[in-house]
Scaffold this motif. Structure first.
Motif, PDB file in Angstrom:
ATOM      1  N   ARG A  81       0.864  -1.186   0.000  1.00 14.03           N
ATOM      2  CA  ARG A  81       0.000   0.000   0.000  1.00 14.03           C
ATOM      3  C   ARG A  81       0.893   1.226   0.000  1.00 14.03           C
ATOM      4  O   ARG A  81       1.692   1.412   0.925  1.00 14.03           O
ATOM      5  N   ARG A  85      -3.962   6.330  -8.870  1.00 14.30           N
ATOM      6  CA  ARG A  85      -4.440   5.549  -7.739  1.00 14.30           C
ATOM      7  C   ARG A  85      -5.088   4.259  -8.229  1.00 14.30           C
ATOM      8  O   ARG A  85      -5.294   4.062  -9.432  1.00 14.30           O
ATOM      9  N   GLU A 145      -5.994  -0.211  -7.561  1.00 10.67           N
ATOM     10  CA  GLU A 145      -5.324  -1.493  -7.358  1.00 10.67           C
ATOM     11  C   GLU A 145      -4.651  -1.901  -8.661  1.00 10.67           C
ATOM     12  O   GLU A 145      -5.312  -2.159  -9.664  1.00 10.67           O
ATOM     13  N   LEU A 174      -1.920  -1.627  -3.911  1.00 13.76           N
ATOM     14  CA  LEU A 174      -3.007  -0.656  -3.790  1.00 13.76           C
ATOM     15  C   LEU A 174      -2.371   0.721  -3.630  1.00 13.76           C
ATOM     16  O   LEU A 174      -1.649   0.977  -2.663  1.00 13.76           O
ATOM     17  N   PHE A 228      -2.786   4.606  -3.044  1.00 17.09           N
ATOM     18  CA  PHE A 228      -3.669   5.644  -2.529  1.00 17.09           C
ATOM     19  C   PHE A 228      -3.435   6.947  -3.295  1.00 17.09           C
ATOM     20  O   PHE A 228      -2.314   7.229  -3.736  1.00 17.09           O
ATOM     21  N   SER A 236      -9.245  12.863  -0.233  1.00 16.48           N
ATOM     22  CA  SER A 236      -8.272  12.286   0.702  1.00 16.48           C
ATOM     23  C   SER A 236      -7.748  13.339   1.672  1.00 16.48           C
ATOM     24  O   SER A 236      -7.606  13.086   2.872  1.00 16.48           O
ATOM     25  N   TYR A 274     -19.682   2.832  -2.774  1.00 18.01           N
ATOM     26  CA  TYR A 274     -18.727   2.430  -1.748  1.00 18.01           C
ATOM     27  C   TYR A 274     -18.998   3.270  -0.498  1.00 18.01           C
ATOM     28  O   TYR A 274     -19.101   4.492  -0.594  1.00 18.01           O
ATOM     29  N   VAL A 294      -7.266   5.378   6.993  1.00 12.64           N
ATOM     30  CA  VAL A 294      -6.861   4.420   5.968  1.00 12.64           C
ATOM     31  C   VAL A 294      -8.057   3.757   5.280  1.00 12.64           C
ATOM     32  O   VAL A 294      -8.066   3.615   4.050  1.00 12.64           O
ATOM     33  N   PRO A 295      -9.112   3.326   6.000  1.00  6.12           N
ATOM     34  CA  PRO A 295     -10.261   2.732   5.291  1.00  6.12           C
ATOM     35  C   PRO A 295     -10.903   3.686   4.278  1.00  6.12           C
ATOM     36  O   PRO A 295     -11.406   3.237   3.243  1.00  6.12           O
ATOM     37  N   ASP A 328      -8.667   3.706   1.270  1.00  4.73           N
ATOM     38  CA  ASP A 328      -8.839   2.429   0.580  1.00  4.73           C
ATOM     39  C   ASP A 328     -10.003   2.511  -0.408  1.00  4.73           C
ATOM     40  O   ASP A 328      -9.893   2.094  -1.576  1.00  4.73           O
ATOM     41  N   ARG A 375      -9.872   2.415  -4.595  1.00  3.30           N
ATOM     42  CA  ARG A 375     -10.425   1.277  -5.336  1.00  3.30           C
ATOM     43  C   ARG A 375     -11.576   1.655  -6.267  1.00  3.30           C
ATOM     44  O   ARG A 375     -11.769   1.026  -7.312  1.00  3.30           O
TER      45      ARG A 375
END
Length: 443
Positions: free
Chosen positions: A61, A138, A140, A170, A172, A277, A300, A312-313, A316, A320
């Motif tokens: 990550r 950004r 995956e 992944l 960010f 972010s 999401y 962090v979540p 994530d 994604r």
């Protein structure tokens, strides 16, 4: 596995024809040599089948353009020597290889394509490749396959084996640095008490800003005298906001010239993730509860009860999620807001990031504003300027839809719905500060 025996077969046919014409010591020696090559080929195939691949990617990550160390090794488990082995790692197609050995400018260190190594694989030994990758976007990022090529003497045969180890990183989005983002403070932070009516701790000064109509007791006289202009103290808060964030990665169906907007959306998606972010980090660092919804190929969601006092979540999810050009009805911003508005209350601050606000969304914003403490919407079709870059003159031509929205935003602001259409030469930080200095702050 794949085999290339064309050269060896051609040589074998040639030697067989010679043996039919004449049998002698020389022709028998050549035939023996060909037989040995065939035996070597059979042993190479058997040994190739026993090869094992080991890969590692660290860290898994990262943020965009951060280095990722990649190691790929092939191990020979057989008791046979493979004298001419080539190991090829195709890496990640969406990334770039950083060549640290070059004493060049940063951009010139970034190359594309596979990495390879050649050598001899002795029994129970390994051949390795080590390289560094970076990623500009950004998401995956999955790595491609690894190929091992075993060649025979004089290239008379070739054995290929392809491995597909599971490897991904992944990435960010970069976090937009924010100095301030004032929200309505409702819920006191547990364990913190103050008698100050605005829920500020006057014993902890976090910074100063230029005077904009605040009470005179907040003026920092020493710094004002030094800078020759009135500066006001900023205090640490002892209360938190309840933040509801909506980040729409999708292209609204009402927009015309969809092919043009589709290309704009891809760039916007990266900017939106950067801005979101930075906001998430700021809110999290200041102890605020954040509910995040990202509208993309699906919805999401991240709720504050799912996280352990970190962001962090949220990163994530922002990394994604992938937007689409033709979202279904349940993925449209106006429908999501309509569904959620009845769960909002006066202790909520709503932050919205979108490519464009349609006529169907604006009435929903007015209704939501009547139910919450604050509503701020950022529309960024052309992205924005990072705060550490110099301001420049913009030559961007706004589409008619966006011009109309900019005209409407002035009326929305008068109704306490803060909507701002960012140009490419504006920074988010400047926009936030401009609203904090406006009379709406003291409404």
């Amino acid at each position: 596995m794949k085999y290339d025996l064309s050269s060896l077969i051609a040589l074998s046919i040639f030697v067989g024809l010679i043996l039919l014409i004449s049998v002698g010591p020389f022709t028998l020696a050549i035939a023996s040599f060909v037989a040995i090559i065939w035996i070597y080929f059979a042993l190479s195939v058997k040994s190739t089948k026993k090869l094992k691949i080991k890969t590692s990617v660290s860290p898994q990550r990262v943020f965009t353009d951060d280095p990722v160390e990649c190691v790929t090794s092939v191990y020979n488990e057989s008791n046979f020597i493979l004298s001419n082995v080539q190991l090829v790692d195709f890496g990640a197609e969406s990334g770039y290889v950083i060549d640290e050995s070059l004493n060049l400018e940063d951009e010139e260190k970034k190359t594309y394509g596979e990495k390879s190594a050649k050598g001899v694989l002795k029994p129970h030994s390994s051949l390795s490749i080590r390289y560094t990758m970076g990623f500009r976007t950004r998401g995956e990022h999955s790595f491609l396959h690894v190929r091992v090529v075993v060649k025979g003497f004089l290239g008379l045969f070739k054995v290929e084996k392809t491995f597909n180890p599971a490897r991904s990183v992944l990435v960010f989005p970069k976090m937009l640095p924010l100095d301030t983002f004032k929200t309505m403070l409702i819920d006191p932070v547990e364990g913190e008490k103050t008698d100050f009516k605005l829920l500020e701790d006057v014993t902890h000064i976090t910074g100063v800003h230029e005077y904009a109509g605040e009470p005179f007791q907040r003026i920092h006289w020493k710094i004002s005298a030094h800078l020759d202009k009135l500066m006001v103290k900023e205090y640490e808060y002892t209360a938190s906001s309840v933040i509801k964030m909506y980040v729409d990665y999708n292209l609204p169906p009402q927009v015309y010239a969809r092919n043009v907007w589709s290309s704009i959306r891809k760039d916007y998606e990266e900017y939106a993730s950067i801005a979101a972010s930075g906001m998430v980090k700021y809110f999290s660092d200041h102890g605020m509860e954040i509910t995040l919804k990202v509208l993309a190929d699906k919805i999401y969601e991240v709720f504050p009860q799912w996280v352990r006092k970190d962001y962090v979540p949220y990163l994530d999810v922002l990394a994604r999620a992938r937007g689409i050009d033709n979202p279904s009805e349940e993925l449209l911003l106006e429908n999501v807001l309509q569904k959620d508005m009845y769960s909002m209350s006066k202790n909520s601050t709503v932050v919205l990031i979108s490519l464009y606000l349609t006529d169907d969304v604006i009435p929903k914003l007015l209704t939501i504003r009547s139910r919450v403490s604050e509503l701020i919407a950022f529309v960024m079709p052309y992205g924005f300027r990072m705060p550490y870059h110099k301001k420049y003159r913009s030559f961007a031509i706004l589409p008619q839809e966006v011009k109309k929205l900019r005209d409407q935003s002035a009326l929305l602001t008068e109704n306490n719905v803060m909507v701002h259409v960012l140009m490419d030469n504006e920074s988010v930080d400047e926009v936030i500060r401009s609203y904090e200095k406006s009379p709406l702050e003291t409404r």
